[in-house]
Structures are given as structure tokens and as C-alpha cells.
Design an enzyme around this catalytic site. Sequence first.
Site, PDB file in Angstrom:
ATOM      1  CG  HIS A 127      -8.512  74.259  32.562  1.00  0.00           C
ATOM      2  ND1 HIS A 127      -9.254  73.437  33.372  1.00  0.00           N
ATOM      3  CD2 HIS A 127      -9.383  74.840  31.706  1.00  0.00           C
ATOM      4  CE1 HIS A 127     -10.523  73.523  33.035  1.00  0.00           C
ATOM      5  NE2 HIS A 127     -10.637  74.366  32.012  1.00  0.00           N
TER       6      HIS A 127
ATOM      7  CG  ASP B 224     -10.647  75.652  28.458  1.00  0.00           C
ATOM      8  OD1 ASP B 224     -11.421  75.041  29.216  1.00  0.00           O
ATOM      9  OD2 ASP B 224     -10.028  76.684  28.804  1.00  0.00           O
TER      10      ASP B 224
ATOM     11  CB  SER C 258      -7.024  78.418  30.869  1.00  0.00           C
ATOM     12  OG  SER C 258      -7.609  78.075  29.635  1.00  0.00           O
TER      13      SER C 258
ATOM     14  CG  ASP D 222     -12.860  77.833  33.423  1.00  0.00           C
ATOM     15  OD1 ASP D 222     -12.295  78.901  33.139  1.00  0.00           O
ATOM     16  OD2 ASP D 222     -12.903  76.864  32.639  1.00  0.00           O
TER      17      ASP D 222
ATOM     18  CG  HIS E 177     -13.506  72.462  30.610  1.00  0.00           C
ATOM     19  ND1 HIS E 177     -13.559  73.836  30.734  1.00  0.00           N
ATOM     20  CD2 HIS E 177     -14.786  72.028  30.574  1.00  0.00           C
ATOM     21  CE1 HIS E 177     -14.830  74.207  30.771  1.00  0.00           C
ATOM     22  NE2 HIS E 177     -15.594  73.133  30.668  1.00  0.00           N
TER      23      HIS E 177
ATOM     24  CG  MET F 221     -13.785  75.546  23.659  1.00  0.00           C
ATOM     25  SD  MET F 221     -13.838  77.352  23.600  1.00  0.00           S
ATOM     26  CE  MET F 221     -13.072  77.760  25.173  1.00  0.00           C
TER      27      MET F 221
ATOM     28  CG  MET G  13     -16.193  73.848  27.441  1.00  0.00           C
ATOM     29  SD  MET G  13     -15.816  75.610  27.448  1.00  0.00           S
ATOM     30  CE  MET G  13     -14.050  75.526  27.637  1.00  0.00           C
TER      31      MET G  13
ATOM     32  CG  MET H 295     -18.507  76.895  32.893  1.00  0.00           C
ATOM     33  SD  MET H 295     -16.723  76.837  32.539  1.00  0.00           S
ATOM     34  CE  MET H 295     -16.490  78.353  31.598  1.00  0.00           C
TER      35      MET H 295
END
Length: 216
Positions: A31, A33, A8, A171, A64, A35, A66, A135
Amino acid sequence: MEIRISPSVLAADLSNLRGELEKVKNADLLHMDVMDGNYVPNITFGMPVITAAKRCSDVPLDIHLMMNGAEHFLAEFASVEPEFITVHYEAVTHLQSTLRKIRDLGIKAGVSLNPHTPLNGLKYILDDLDLIMLMTVNPGFGGQKFIPAMLEKVRDCSELIGDRPIELQVDGGIGVDNLADLIKAGANNFVAGSSIFGAEDPTAYIEQMRAIARQG
């Protein structure tokens, strides 16, 4: 299904992105993320960092999302040709059509479930999925501890998948201490942030994870 390791980038030192990604060039995926500070209580990065990661590394991207309303930004994220784009079960209006749109863009489609989100609804969309992400911490922050009850959820999800060609990704709080148990439970795709980038030698840590996977 082969074991895959996805560091990540959230846990990397972004002021030295090229150098950090060099340390994990033996990974299977990177990965990313994203957000939004709305769906989850944190804001991370968007396309500028993702585009930079694409330039800095040959490792395929695993994006990913979010964020609420992710379905409105799929084409933009698909423009960097990631292997996966994953959206959250609760965060899009029409999940099945969102997954179909991801595939129509030539990208593998994933769905992410929070620890409290039941598996039941997945049985209706299995044909639209390439990846299920469970998750194993509450989303929004790196460095959290693995929630032990999620091991049972991994087993249940693996049974739901059966022999379908769907990757089962976990994750949150993943490292060499719980990798073997998660593999036995049926997971094959592992997102790890702090454990990899916080290691003295991230490259060696990934190889240690691979050695554990080879042991069964």
C-alpha cells in the site's frame, strides 16, 4: 472473497526500503500512500519512492492517492502497473469518469471514503468500481487508533456491495486485535502500517493475520 493484506509502506523505514519490503514479501499488496499536503495535512512521497518499491519487490502495488486533482496524474501512476489506483470521493472533480479512466489504463479502480463520508453516492458508481476503501481513521497520518463506529459502516458497505466482485478494504488502526471483527463485518482487504512494520517480526505478524482470517 479471499482475505488480502496490504502493508502500508508509509510506516516503513524508507532509508532501508529494500530491507523493509523484504520483511513483508509474504503480503498480498504493498500500500503506497501518496499525500499532497493539501487534501490531507501531510506530505509523503511520490513516483520516485513508488518506482523504487516496484524495483525492490514482486508484491503488487496498491496506490492510494490522498491528493486533490488526482485525475491529472493517473497515467503517471499507472506506468508502474499497480493492481489498484484509489482516489478519494471528495478529491476529484468527476468521480465516475476518473474511475473509468483508471480502468482504461488497465488498472483496477478504487474509491476511498473518509469516516464522515456517507455511502449513499456509491450506489450510482458500483459498476465502475473494483475496490471500496473505508478509512477507519481520519486520513493524513499513520499510527492512529481505529474509530469504533466504522465497524457499522463496514457492515453497511458490505450490504451495499452484495455479490458484486468489489473488494472492501479498510485502512487505519488495523491489526490482529480487530481483524476478526472486521472480517465478520464484511471486509476482505486490510491495510496495516504501524502494526506490521512496528512488529518484531513483520513476516510472522502477517502470517498471524492470515491465521485469524482462516479461523473465520
